[in-house]
Scaffold this active site. Structure first.
Site: not given
Length: 689
Positions: A100, A366
């Site tokens: 860079e 249940s």
């Protein structure tokens, strides 16, 4: 020759074309410089005053850790904690400099040579081939400016870069840069990127991985290694070549890196741990309030149990979900002290971030009956008390058993094990719906419950987390708990912000009733609707649940080590193809619990097992050798004398013996009990109540 003629010739010489060009060129340069200075001054006025300029505070990161400090997820705008340059491997920052900004350590924030080189390459390349921004300029853009591409922004970027170079050292600038830039896939900063793409922190990044991360700066979205591995690898090769050229690494290091390219992980956003992380974040606000700095949240979660839960749920749904028309599921597991050990809120976090374990309210069917039976025990009944299993009419409402088959007089133990609806409704009417609601709320159900006769069949909606929490007192000997997932919170510097104190709700079930409930719910796994459920070597108990039209299928079960609840169904509440608590949920529960108990020494149920000592006989040892509960918890009354015999594992199913592998804990009462073929046929057609 006259003096005037001589001056005339000199004058004409000074006004030659070259001289005039130089003169006007100088004037142009001066005016251009003045105009540029004016433009720069104007753009500078749009920036905050230099003496008031400061690097904006980095958004805080929340690192979410498991019980052993393993990173589970990051939350916050950055997605990862800040790291010091000194803590990184040297080749990592050098990779960024090489690709860079090769002259980073020699320029003063703006690199004229780099700008000229980029300009030439862009002209010869016929387009935007290379940018001329330095690392300092890129940092200035990330800290202070927008991403727009205008001359105005570039000028402001240059001004700010000069200020940064004046204010900070090169290493400080590079550290700021590595912690702020965007790496794609929602990751800001090198720590977040390393975790995102490679599953570990930036301190452990290898050279090939460092090359991939540095290569991302050109196009983070396009070169993300988890989406474009070929493009990321090709760019990484250029980074490594640049590092060799700059003398940052040797040829041998480069060859080794190229021979072993980095391998990115699959998208970790799909992991179920994100459901748990979301729940942590929802809880965190009430725990410590506003967050102004990086923090580490230590949770009660176990990374291994979380993985086991995710695998059990996802793989079983992949195998059988289509056959049962089941699209979604949830699994939550808690320790006996109420700490959450695993939480899976759905089949795939990428497809749906809705957390069904915490937020989905569904009818438990249940699976709610244990609260009904506990209310009956507290009203004076015992597991051997007898009630009628027969058709019933409650003001026009006629609840039925699944197979519309009835057994007449049965014990409460048998009624709960076989999930007989008519007995549950009779008990509900006997103790009163309000008593059932009080029991359920006392044990940990937080949702509003309708106190009507149908409450006995679980028609009021609850979440998987709250019903699993309400089962915890059965597993720990009767102590009520609140689900807790955060153990402690610390700042990045180590300051303690919160520490869980482990408070409970106190005793919510008397010890004798805990033993009775253990007895009845263990029978569900031995001879009832959850016979496929087993944790080898362990006493286990639980209850299946299936709502109307098979819309919801549940199994909540426990040992003395762990409570786990499984829910299956569809988000649109459409019916499944006969998915019930006794089939797929039990299979998922068993698979998870076997993994969760691996290597843990077996222990009996915390509350013990109840026996009727009223007859004066001493029961045999039972449950794989686990001792019975001491005799002070004896039966109230002698209603068991008229009860029909209960089935055992020695009975047959369809003419064939039940395989030994399906027998988790033979002989719950230490006695073999005969069964009628009529009862066994009911087992063959029962789907889990």
């Amino acid at each position: 020759m006259s003096r005037r003629a001589g001056r005339s010739r000199v004058t004409r010489k000074r006004r030659s074309p070259v001289a005039r060009l130089f003169y006007w060129g100088t004037i142009a340069i001066v005016w251009t410089a003045m105009a540029s200075a004016g433009v720069i001054a104007y753009q500078a006025t749009k920036l905050p005053p230099i003496d008031a300029l400061a690097v904006p505070k980095r958004p805080p990161n929340i690192a979410i850790l498991d019980e052993n400090g393993v990173l589970l997820a990051n939350r916050g705008d950055t997605g990862g904690a800040a790291v010091r340059l000194a803590d990184l491997p040297p080749y990592l920052p050098k990779a960024f400099v090489a690709i860079e900004d090769r002259r980073f350590y020699s320029h003063s924030g703006i690199d004229p040579q780099g700008i000229l080189r980029a300009l030439i390459r862009n002209i010869t390349g016929g387009g935007m081939v290379q940018g001329g921004s330095t690392l300092t300029q890129q940092l200035a853009k990330n800290l202070f400016l927008t991403q727009e591409r205008t001359v105005s922004r570039k000028i402001q970027e240059a001004i700010l870069a000069l200020w940064l170079e004046h204010k900070y050292s090169k290493n400080q600038i590079l550290e700021l840069y590595l912690n702020r830039v965007y790496f794609g896939s929602g990751a800001y900063g090198v720590e977040a990127a390393a975790q995102k793409y490679f599953g570990h922190g930036a301190r452990s990044v290898t050279l090939p991985e460092a090359a991939v991360l540095a290569g991302l700066m050109k196009a983070p979205a396009r070169l993300a290694p988890n989406r474009n591995p070929a493009g990321a690898s090709e760019r990484a090769e250029l980074v490594i070549a640049a590092m060799v050229q700059e003398g940052f690494i040797t040829d041998a290091m480069a060859m080794l890196a190229l021979a072993h390219p980095a391998q990115a992980l699959r998208d970790r956003n799909a992991s179920s741990v994100n459901y748990a992380a979301d729940f942590v974040m929802d809880t965190l606000d009430d725990t410590i309030g506003a967050i102004n700095e990086d923090i580490a949240v230590s949770t009660t979660l176990s990374v291994s149990l979380q993985a086991a839960a995710e695998k059990a749920l996802a793989e079983e749904l992949d195998r059988k979900g289509a056959a049962f028309n089941v699209g979604q599921g949830a699994l939550v597991a808690l320790a006996p002290d109420g700490t959450v050990k695993s939480l899976v809120g759905g089949r795939d976090y990428t497809d749906s971030q809705f957390d069904r374990a915490v937020s989905a309210k569904r009818q438990p069917g249940s699976a709610f009956k244990p609260f009904v039976y506990l209310a009956a025990l507290e009203a004076g009944l015992t597991p051997d008390s007898v009630r009628e299993d027969a058709p019933i009419n409650v003001k026009g409402w006629q609840p039925e058993n699944y197979a519309r088959e009835y057994f007449g007089r049965v014990t409460l133990t048998k009624a709960l094990a076989l999930s007989l609806n008519t007995v549950a409704v009779r008990l509900g009417l006997e103790v009163g719906p309000k008593a059932i609601v009080r029991v359920a709320h006392r044990l940990g159900i937080a949702s509003d419950l309708s106190a009507n006769p149908s409450i006995a069949l679980g028609t009021s909606e609850v979440t998987p987390l709250e019903i699993a929490t309400a089962y915890v007192p059965f597993a720990n000997g009767g102590i009520g708990v609140q689900p807790q997932i955060i153990a402690k919170v610390k700042t990045a510097s180590g300051k303690l912000l919160y520490q869980r104190k482990g408070a409970s709700n106190g005793r919510v079930i008397a010890p004798n009733y805990v033993a009775m409930m253990n007895t009845m719910m263990q029978e569900t796994l031995l001879t009832g609707t959850a016979r496929k459920a087993s944790v080898p070597g362990w006493q286990a108990a639980g209850k299946t649940g299936t709502s109307q039209e098979f819309r919801d299928a549940w199994f909540i079960g426990y040992t003395s080590h762990l409570v786990a609840g499984v829910w299956l169904g569809n988000d649109d509440n459409s019916p499944t193809k006969r998915a019930s608590g006794g089939n797929l949920p039990v299979e998922i529960w068993s698979r998870f619990m076997r993994a969760a108990h691996q290597g843990v020494p077996p222990q009996p149920l915390a509350g013990g097992i109840w026996h009727d000592y009223s007859s004066g006989s001493v029961p045999m040892a039972d449950n794989n050798g686990w001792p019975s509960l001491p005799g002070e918890f004896s039966a109230r009354g002698n209603e068991a004398a008229q009860a029909p015999p209960l089935p055992t594992h020695g009975d047959t199913t369809g003419g064939a013996p039940i395989p030994p592998a399906d027998i988790p804990n033979p002989g719950v009462f230490g006695q073999k009990r005969g069964a009628q073929s009529r009862q066994q046929n009911f087992f063959d057609t029962l789907f889990g109540g």
